[in-house]
Structures are given as structure tokens and as C-alpha cells.
Design a protein around this motif. Sequence first.
Motif, PDB file in Angstrom:
ATOM      1  N   GLU A 359      47.628  43.331   7.623  1.00  0.00           N
ATOM      2  CA  GLU A 359      47.864  44.399   8.643  1.00  0.00           C
ATOM      3  C   GLU A 359      46.546  44.893   9.572  1.00  0.00           C
ATOM      4  OE1 GLU A 359      50.591  45.239   9.850  1.00  0.00           O
ATOM      5  OE2 GLU A 359      52.076  45.626   7.995  1.00  0.00           O
ATOM      6  N   ALA A 360      45.597  44.853   8.566  1.00  0.00           N
ATOM      7  CA  ALA A 360      44.081  45.129   9.160  1.00  0.00           C
ATOM      8  C   ALA A 360      43.766  43.993  10.035  1.00  0.00           C
ATOM      9  CB  ALA A 360      43.226  45.300   8.247  1.00  0.00           C
ATOM     10  N   HIS A 361      43.959  42.824   9.787  1.00  0.00           N
ATOM     11  CA  HIS A 361      43.547  41.694  10.464  1.00  0.00           C
ATOM     12  C   HIS A 361      44.383  41.718  12.039  1.00  0.00           C
ATOM     13  CE1 HIS A 361      42.568  37.457  11.444  1.00  0.00           C
ATOM     14  NE2 HIS A 361      43.760  37.233  11.811  1.00  0.00           N
ATOM     15  N   LEU A 362      45.746  42.023  11.814  1.00  0.00           N
ATOM     16  CA  LEU A 362      46.590  41.861  13.256  1.00  0.00           C
ATOM     17  C   LEU A 362      46.207  43.117  13.919  1.00  0.00           C
ATOM     18  CD1 LEU A 362      50.048  40.987  11.610  1.00  0.00           C
ATOM     19  CD2 LEU A 362      48.494  39.601  13.067  1.00  0.00           C
ATOM     20  N   LEU A 363      45.771  44.474  13.584  1.00  0.00           N
ATOM     21  CA  LEU A 363      45.292  45.561  14.183  1.00  0.00           C
ATOM     22  C   LEU A 363      44.094  44.992  14.992  1.00  0.00           C
ATOM     23  CD1 LEU A 363      45.325  48.650  14.632  1.00  0.00           C
ATOM     24  CD2 LEU A 363      43.660  48.883  12.896  1.00  0.00           C
ATOM     25  N   VAL A 364      42.917  44.337  14.540  1.00  0.00           N
ATOM     26  CA  VAL A 364      41.953  43.935  15.117  1.00  0.00           C
ATOM     27  C   VAL A 364      42.299  42.658  16.187  1.00  0.00           C
ATOM     28  CG1 VAL A 364      39.621  42.877  14.728  1.00  0.00           C
ATOM     29  CG2 VAL A 364      40.302  44.596  13.318  1.00  0.00           C
ATOM     30  N   ARG A 365      43.018  41.642  15.599  1.00  0.00           N
ATOM     31  CA  ARG A 365      43.724  40.785  16.717  1.00  0.00           C
ATOM     32  C   ARG A 365      44.262  41.365  17.991  1.00  0.00           C
ATOM     33  NH1 ARG A 365      44.331  35.250  16.307  1.00  0.00           N
ATOM     34  NH2 ARG A 365      43.954  35.192  14.255  1.00  0.00           N
ATOM     35  N   ALA A 366      44.947  42.319  17.821  1.00  0.00           N
ATOM     36  CA  ALA A 366      45.811  43.020  18.983  1.00  0.00           C
ATOM     37  C   ALA A 366      44.826  43.486  19.589  1.00  0.00           C
ATOM     38  CB  ALA A 366      46.769  44.033  18.271  1.00  0.00           C
ATOM     39  N   ALA A 367      43.749  44.496  19.284  1.00  0.00           N
ATOM     40  CA  ALA A 367      42.519  45.095  20.210  1.00  0.00           C
ATOM     41  C   ALA A 367      41.869  44.001  20.861  1.00  0.00           C
ATOM     42  CB  ALA A 367      42.078  45.949  19.035  1.00  0.00           C
ATOM     43  N   LEU A 368      41.579  42.933  20.163  1.00  0.00           N
ATOM     44  CA  LEU A 368      40.686  41.935  20.942  1.00  0.00           C
ATOM     45  C   LEU A 368      41.570  41.296  22.016  1.00  0.00           C
ATOM     46  CD1 LEU A 368      38.922  40.276  17.908  1.00  0.00           C
ATOM     47  CD2 LEU A 368      38.090  41.378  19.850  1.00  0.00           C
ATOM     48  N   MET A 369      42.944  41.063  21.946  1.00  0.00           N
ATOM     49  CA  MET A 369      43.830  40.454  22.927  1.00  0.00           C
ATOM     50  C   MET A 369      43.437  41.166  24.253  1.00  0.00           C
ATOM     51  SD  MET A 369      47.197  39.001  21.262  1.00  0.00           S
ATOM     52  CE  MET A 369      47.010  37.459  20.310  1.00  0.00           C
ATOM     53  N   ASP A 370      43.481  42.492  24.264  1.00  0.00           N
ATOM     54  CA  ASP A 370      43.314  43.349  25.297  1.00  0.00           C
ATOM     55  C   ASP A 370      41.911  43.847  25.501  1.00  0.00           C
ATOM     56  OD1 ASP A 370      43.854  44.561  27.865  1.00  0.00           O
ATOM     57  OD2 ASP A 370      44.792  46.388  26.885  1.00  0.00           O
ATOM     58  N   ALA A 371      41.120  42.593  25.593  1.00  0.00           N
ATOM     59  CA  ALA A 371      39.394  42.913  25.638  1.00  0.00           C
ATOM     60  C   ALA A 371      39.021  43.492  26.815  1.00  0.00           C
ATOM     61  CB  ALA A 371      38.912  41.483  25.684  1.00  0.00           C
ATOM     62  N   SER A 372      39.746  43.649  27.946  1.00  0.00           N
ATOM     63  CA  SER A 372      39.379  44.319  29.077  1.00  0.00           C
ATOM     64  C   SER A 372      39.320  45.635  28.909  1.00  0.00           C
ATOM     65  CB  SER A 372      40.305  44.007  30.264  1.00  0.00           C
ATOM     66  OG  SER A 372      41.774  44.209  30.051  1.00  0.00           O
ATOM     67  N   GLN A 373      40.144  46.434  28.179  1.00  0.00           N
ATOM     68  CA  GLN A 373      39.945  47.977  27.968  1.00  0.00           C
ATOM     69  C   GLN A 373      38.868  48.044  26.990  1.00  0.00           C
ATOM     70  OE1 GLN A 373      42.073  49.783  29.204  1.00  0.00           O
ATOM     71  NE2 GLN A 373      43.108  48.063  30.267  1.00  0.00           N
ATOM     72  N   LEU A 374      37.995  47.274  26.444  1.00  0.00           N
ATOM     73  CA  LEU A 374      36.928  47.395  25.429  1.00  0.00           C
ATOM     74  C   LEU A 374      35.588  47.524  26.015  1.00  0.00           C
ATOM     75  CD1 LEU A 374      37.890  45.025  22.647  1.00  0.00           C
ATOM     76  CD2 LEU A 374      38.611  47.404  22.860  1.00  0.00           C
ATOM     77  N   GLU A 375      34.844  48.545  25.518  1.00  0.00           N
ATOM     78  CA  GLU A 375      33.410  48.354  25.766  1.00  0.00           C
ATOM     79  C   GLU A 375      32.640  47.311  25.341  1.00  0.00           C
ATOM     80  OE1 GLU A 375      32.043  50.597  27.947  1.00  0.00           O
ATOM     81  OE2 GLU A 375      33.868  51.628  28.273  1.00  0.00           O
TER      82      GLU A 375
END
Length: 839
Positions: A359-375
Amino acid sequence: MVQLYNLHPFGSQQVVPCKLEPDRFCGGGRDALFVAAGCKVEAFAVAGQELCQPRCAFSTLGRVLRLAYSEAGISNDISQLESDDFVICQKPLELLGEKSEQSGLSVTLESTGLADEKRKYSHFQHLLYRRFAPDISSYVLSDDIKLHSLQLLPIYQTGSLTSDGKNLPQEKELLSLFCFFSLPHVGYLYMVVKSVELMSVYQYPEKSQQAVLTPQFLHVITSNNLQCFTVRCSAAAAREEDPYMDTTLKACPPVSMDVCALRIQLFIGLKAICHFKNHIILLTKAEPEAIPERRQSPKRLLSRKDTSVKIKIPPVAEAGWNLYIVNTISPMQLYKEMIDYSNTYKTVKTQSCIHLLSEAHLLVRAALMDASQLEPGEKAELLEAFKESCGHLGDCYSRLDSQHSHLTLPYYKMSGLSMAEVLARTDWTVEDGLQKYERGLIFYINHSLYENLDEELNEELAAKVVQMFYVAEPKQVPHILCSPSMKNINPLTAMSYLRKLDTSGFSSILVTLTKAAVALKMGDLDMHRNEMKSHSEMKLVCGFILEPRLLIQQRKGQIVPTELALHLKETQPGLLVASVLGLQKNNKIGIEEADSFFKVLCAKDEDTIPQLLVDFWEAQLVACLPDVVLQELFFKLTSQYIWRLSKRQPPDTTPLRTSEDLINACSHYGLIYPWVHVVISSDSLADKNYTEDLSKLQSLICGPSFDIASIIPFLEPLSEDTIAGLSVHVLCRTRLKEYEQCIDILLERCPEAVIPYANHELKEENRTLWWKKLLPELCQRIKCGGEKYQLYLSSLKETLSIVAVELELKDFMNVLPEDGTATFFLPYLLYCSRKKSLT
């Protein structure tokens, strides 16, 4: 039953300062929240943890029934829509994809307000049809079987993560599309891109009112709870995006993995929910104080079957409401909490640990998939967390002895951990006097040692690795000792384990060769020789085919011959060539790799060809490899023969085969024409090596497979002024059927070879050249006299003997020179006139 972890995905909350009770609300743009009440819409600024500030307000032409944001602006639905009533009286049914057209429902597209030129782009596609049946074993309220919260969630491919963590710029492209809808007590999530598949079913612990789906979570509200469930969208999207997923290179938790509830948080009077970036917008409305006429247990009050409770509502009471913004915590913060939580399972071999880490791995993977929203800093931190989560999952699978233990390999690969770092995380403790190594760790180490990772284990770790395989997979011990990563193992340690294999009845050619290699490292040449003598050469070749790394290794992308290969070069070069040929025939080494190996082995630069490589090329021809490489081999060999002949350069080592050996063993080397020997015999100064290269070149040209035209441009270094060059040039012209030119050359340079040449070449359709070309040429040269007069005269006599046999008297007389001496030609004329009576 959905597992509840009781984590903290929700952070701070604040109240939106609305003036009127909201009917509808939605988020949009970078930081805007729109709230509709009656005919009025208010806009608020939502920026991180700061207070929500009013921006503006405007009025609509009618009461707002639906509110949605698009890039073009706010869309207000002020038309009264009647919802269909569901009458469910048939059995449950699910139709997916094109089969859903069989449902019998018709769909008509309305193009109201759509420009005419854009109508042709409008179409619809059947995704799925699902029919539900109520539980008729008891009375159920109609609200309990109503569908709600239909939602389509797209995930776009905005860039691929490279090995250095950078995103490759790409056009925004739809990667995956998900469809969610819900009944009051259960929700369904489908993937609807290439095919329609049911991914997850959500069983709610109590009746739901509304739900919103995000790439990371499913948020559900009941009357008094905000619930947060995990989703599998990133797992599905990862498999759509990366063709290497679910291989030994990459892994991802399965889409079928059970979902879980991260949090169930109390909120009184929840009525509506929407999601906007990292905010959840909640509308709560506390009903006027309700007092039951009679006391009921909490369980009774929550029963869906119970309709007997009557509520008293004070006539003057008014309902209170609030619109909340609940901030979800950052993916990194929640990830760290999940990792800390997983430590409670660390000492227990349980699937619960893997589930939470997944679950923790998928959480990080999902955040990286929308990298345009990240600083930038946040993205770097997430990338490190991604690697860390892969390491944790690798640890878990390495400790399991199950059908999924092979996942140790891809997760450790994605973690970026070195083999030494992985081994440092291994528990080496011995229980009950026995050391046990699980399948996952063995699988990882075994594959890593085969993959030339350019990592050398220190002596201590190398010893632990060989001990691990001796206990778990003894048959692999010879193989792992041949890995470049095991270079630093103490030879005495290696030999002790190899001898144990022998004493336990495990003996093979592979063990013998490995012991021979280790004996070299120990400097024990007697032991090495004894091991090598214990099997025939054929068996030794088979052993090298089983483990090529006994001879050839790769370090940092470069081919490195082993110490054993260097020793065989000096002591048994034939065995070495035969072994590399065996590797090539069994697809254990490529053509270019083999060539590089011999150049490195003999310490030659890229442009210098050692004799051992020439021996290997000759062995390839003898082995009759496929025609695809045949002409390339001819080119390599002839180029080398020509270069050495032109430079009078002897081979650096004694050739393994003579020209006679090659002619006897290989059909591509043909018998050298007899007249060639006559030409060559005139050069008495050539040394043995020179004549061997020349004979091999001549034999190839005389062979049936050689493409003569291809060699002509490369003959220039081999001058016709030398006897060797003369023989090769004449041979090539002969193969090209340039007989008249060859006769002129031989008459000029080597007249003693003319008659042997004519006897061998001027046959059948070329027989007329005896009297049309050779006879007049000889007569002309005799007239001119000179030092070669006697050679020409002797050749003329032999020519006349042949022509007298071949032609009739009249024709014979016509080819004789008009100014010739009658007494000289008379014997041949008499023989020609008498041959009929003689026959």
C-alpha cells in the motif's frame, strides 16, 4: 471484510465562510472553490494551510442543480432533470465491453449547444452494463438499492521515469481510465481502457451516501463518518505504461490485492463530498434535535430493517450546517506513517507486512505518476521513498518461501541496493544449529551473480554466499564461484566447498573445471594438470559450454579473459579454440564477442589480428556454420592471409592447422589446382609460414563456396610482381573465366606453367582456346626469340600434339602459321591425317 489500519490520511481542516447554506460545490483551477446556493455562486481561494478567502460572487438565471468546473469556465445546470426509477426484478447481470450492447438499452446523443462542425466528433461507446437485485429475504427501503457516485477517472501519461529519476517530456496521453459507482453498502471499481475489468469491490461497514475516487484513494461519507480506502489505480496504470512490469526487471503490487481502509473519521451530519487536489470538501448538516420516543440500543438504531422508531422534531428548531475543507496530508508523510506501522509486523513472516508495504509503495507510485503537481524537492523525496519501499518489499519476499518469493529480484533491482547492501540486511543467525536460507534470497543472489553487475563482494561476504548455496542449492556452487562478483573469495575456501561436493557424491565435469581454475589461483599447477587430465577434451568442451564464465567474463561492459583462459592459451590452445567455438554454436557467445575475446586474450589492439583468432575463424569454417556468416568469414580470413603475405608478416604463434589439414577437414577449402604448384615452385626463397598462408588463400579461392568478385578489390596490396601475388591474381581471373588474359600473363611471367594451366582449364567449351589463343601466341613469341625461346618451343610442341588430336586435317592446316617451317609441322600433320585410320 475490509482491513482497517487506522492511519492518518487527513490533516488540518477549516470552515468555508459561506453566507448561504450550500446546495452544490466543486473545486477548479489552481486554487478555487465554487459554492452554489439557490441562484447564487460564491468563489473562494484555497491555498495550502492558509484560511479560505472569498474571491467573488455571481448570480445565475435559475436555481443551480449541478455545478462542474472545466478549463473553459463554470458549468451550471439549471434545467430540472428527473432521475429514472430503478425497478429491479430480474436476476443480477454483468455485461462488459461490447457485450454490454446486449442490454437492450438505447442511447441517443443530444447536441444542444454544440457547434455543428464538432458534432461529427461526438460518439458513444458501451463500457459496461450491470444489473443488481435486492435482498428479498427482508424488506429493504428503496434508498438502500439506489446507485450513486458514478465517476470516470482518467490517468494520463505525462512522462516516463528514467533510471536517473528524470521525466521524459511527452504529449499528454490517456494511459488508463477507471469507472466507479456505488450502492449504499458496496462500491465497484472497473478499469475500462483496452478491456473492461472489475478491479476492486468495496464493502462499506455502514450505509454510504456519496463517494469520490482519486488516483490514490476512495473517500466515502456516511451520515457520521468520513472513510478513506486504498485503490489500485496506480498498479493498473503502471502495467499499461511499462512493458517490463511483472518481469525480473520490474514489479508492482497486483491489481487484485485486497483493498483496505486507512481511516474512518467521525463527522456528524455528513451530506456531500467533493475532492479537489489535496483537499476534501465536506458539507455537514446537523438535523434539529431528534429524540426517540423509546430508548433503543445503538445496534438497533443502525439496523436497516428497523422502521419502528419515531422521531420527535421540536417545531422551532433549525438545522445547522458547515462547509469544511479537510486537507489530506502529503504522500511522503502518510508513507512514513505506513512504514512505521509496518514495523509491528517486521519480526513475523506474515502477509500483513507485505500488504501494508505494498500500500505504501502504491501510494508513492501514484504520487509520482502525476509528477507535474510536485515540487522539485518533493519529487526527489518521493523517488527516494519509492526506492526505499522497493527495498522493504524485497526484504519481505526474501524471507518468504512461497510462490511469490521470485519477486525479491525485481524489487531489490528497483531499490537501487547493491548486492553487498542486500546481504548486509540478511539475518545470518542460526536456529537450532541449522542455517536456513529462504527461496527468495537464493533466487535474488543467484540471478545477481549471473548478471555481471560489476560489483565485487569482499572476502567475508563471498564466503557467506558460497556457504549459503552449499546449504540451499549445492549444484549451483561451481556456477556461483565463476561469477566475477566472487573474485575476492579465498581460493582455499572455494576449494574446500568443491571437495565437499565430490565427497557427497556430486561429481561432474563442471566441478572438475572449477577446481582446475581454483588450483591456478592457488598456484598449484600439479593439481591443475591432474584435474584437466581427468576428462577427455570433448568432455572439457562440454564443461565450458555449461559455464562460459570459466573462460570469459564481463566487467564494466568489457570482455575479460579469465586466468584459466590465459593459461590454456599457452598450454592447450586447441582446447581453448574448440571451447569458444562450442560456446558460439550453443549461442553462449556472439561472433563479435568471440573476436574481441581472442584479441584481448592475446593483448592485441583492435586492428591487429592474432593467429589464435585466425585459428578460430578456420575452426568456424571447418564446423560448417550457417551460410549467413560464411562470406563474412571468407572475407576475414582472406583479408588476413593477404595482409600477412603482402607484409611478409609471420603469425605470432604456430597455426593449429596446416593447409593440408583444412583441405582434408573442410569442404570450403578446395584442392589447389596443379598448375598453381608449378607457378609457386619457381619461388624457392619463401619460408614455411609464408607458403602456409599462401596455400590457405589459394585453397579458399579454389573452393566451391568462395565469392571471387568480392575479393578482387582487396588484392591490391598483393603485388603481381611476386610469385605469390601472381598465383593469386591468376587464380582469381581464372575463376572469373578470364582465360585469355591468364594465358598472356603466364606466357610472360611463368611460361613453364602455361601447358599445365591449359590442360586444367581449357576444357569443353573453352577447348578452342588451344588453337585460337595459345597456338598463335606461342608461334609469335618463338619468332621473337629471347631467353625463353626454349620454354616457348617446348610448349608449342605440346600444344600442337593436343591440336592435332582435336582437329580435322583441313582445320588443323588452317590454324597453322602461313610462314611456318614445313619440316617442323610435318610430323603433326602426318599424325592428324592418319588418326582416322588408326582409330
